[in-house]
Scaffold this active site. Structure first.
Site, PDB file in Angstrom:
ATOM      1  N   LYS A   1       8.047  -1.527   1.985  1.00 43.65           N
ATOM      2  CA  LYS A   1       8.212  -2.564   0.963  1.00 43.65           C
ATOM      3  C   LYS A   1       6.897  -3.335   0.775  1.00 43.65           C
ATOM      4  O   LYS A   1       6.552  -3.704  -0.349  1.00 43.65           O
ATOM      5  CB  LYS A   1       9.344  -3.538   1.332  1.00 43.65           C
ATOM      6  CG  LYS A   1      10.739  -2.945   1.208  1.00 43.65           C
ATOM      7  CD  LYS A   1      11.120  -2.535  -0.205  1.00 43.65           C
ATOM      8  CE  LYS A   1      11.496  -3.719  -1.060  1.00 43.65           C
ATOM      9  NZ  LYS A   1      11.910  -3.270  -2.429  1.00 43.65           N
TER      10      LYS A   1
ATOM     11  N   TYR B   1      11.211   0.279   6.817  1.00 43.59           N
ATOM     12  CA  TYR B   1      11.666  -0.400   5.608  1.00 43.59           C
ATOM     13  C   TYR B   1      10.691  -1.492   5.166  1.00 43.59           C
ATOM     14  O   TYR B   1      10.166  -1.459   4.057  1.00 43.59           O
ATOM     15  CB  TYR B   1      13.075  -0.974   5.832  1.00 43.59           C
ATOM     16  CG  TYR B   1      13.515  -1.991   4.797  1.00 43.59           C
ATOM     17  CD1 TYR B   1      13.592  -1.651   3.450  1.00 43.59           C
ATOM     18  CD2 TYR B   1      13.871  -3.287   5.164  1.00 43.59           C
ATOM     19  CE1 TYR B   1      13.992  -2.578   2.496  1.00 43.59           C
ATOM     20  CE2 TYR B   1      14.284  -4.217   4.222  1.00 43.59           C
ATOM     21  CZ  TYR B   1      14.347  -3.863   2.882  1.00 43.59           C
ATOM     22  OH  TYR B   1      14.737  -4.777   1.944  1.00 43.59           O
TER      23      TYR B   1
END
Length: 286
Positions: A246, A242
């Protein structure tokens, strides 16, 4: 100090008057809070275009009704507008059936041209926030999605701002004072490594191709792609897929923005509402 804060708040509210805003990720925890807040503090906003993952506009509308305006956070707004609530929502919210994973969001050319002429502000809040998401899925949304948002932003003649929601954890597991500086393309958190986004995309394609050749089960495919994400993240110094994807998304914006005014916001952990529209609202297991 309070005085300056109030003046700032007023000027922000005033700024939204007559503006058309494209919001991605509006069905998410943060997205629906933003939609509610804008409609509550600035009912004279021109339009909120909500990009919703759905096969058609009718389905997109139903998703907005059940996941956004049907959410508990809209209680106060419903109370304020009473019987006119649905009319108000109909007038202000325009559902778009599309997906940031696709080029041009998967919209037809006519819709795309009409939309680009209207938009003053883009808020990109769409993301997959699962820490151990499959690498291909996280990459499609958090990296390529940003690429498609940037490409669309460049087609909007009156765009005043692209606001991208990132996360404080793009900084990885560092201690001490962490400066808020943008990531440069190819930068990593691990000394001696260099990132190439295209190579990562090719690695995903190649891994998927091998899995297909070997006729792997869906379960094996899911496990392999999850493991690949974690392996690549850790290789470059990030703790999970994640935050890694990002960070790649931030790089993508820096690389493609051109002269678009960009704001990247990096929230940390988001919990319940403090005061507005009422204290203690949250959703999911938090």
């Amino acid at each position: 100090m309070a005085m300056i804060g109030e003046m700032d708040a007023e000027s922000v509210v005033e700024y939204f008057r007559g503006k058309s805003i494209l919001i991605t990720g509006s069905t998410g925890f943060l997205g629906k809070v933003l939609v509610e807040k804008i409609l509550r503090v600035q009912p004279d906003v021109k339009k909120l275009f909500l990009l919703i993952r759905a096969p058609n506009v009718e389905s997109a509308k139903l998703r907005i009704q059940s996941e956004v305006t049907g959410s508990g956070i809209f209680q106060l707004l419903k109370k304020q507008h009473g019987v006119w609530f649905n009319n108000f929502i109909e007038e202000k919210i325009c559902p778009l059936a599309g997906d940031i994973m696709h080029e041009d969001f998967g919209l037809d050319i006519a819709s795309l041209i009409d939309l680009s002429k209207d938009i003053d502000i883009i808020v990109n809040g769409a993301a997959t926030t699962n820490f151990s998401e499959r690498y291909d899925v996280a990459f499609d949304v958090n990296v390529l999605g940003v690429k498609h948002v940037c490409a669309f932003a460049k087609k909007c003649p009156k765009l005043k701002m692209l606001l991208h929601v990132s996360t404080a954890y793009v900084s990885g597991e560092q201690e001490g004072l962490i400066p808020e500086k943008p990531f440069l393309m190819g930068e990593t958190l691990r000394v001696g490594t260099h990132l190439d986004i295209e190579s990562e995309q090719n690695l995903i394609k190649e891994t998927m191709r091998e899995l297909n050749i070997n006729c792997c089960t869906k379960r094996d495919e899911r496990r392999t792609m999850k493991e690949l994400g974690l392996k690549r993240a850790r290789n470059f110094g990030w703790p999970n897929t994640y935050v890694f994807t990002k960070a790649l998304g931030e790089m993508m914006i820096g690389h493609l923005r051109g002269d678009i005014p960009v704001v990247i916001i990096r929230p940390s952990i988001i919990t319940s509402t403090l005061k507005e529209p009422f204290p203690g609202w949250t959703e999911g297991i938090r």
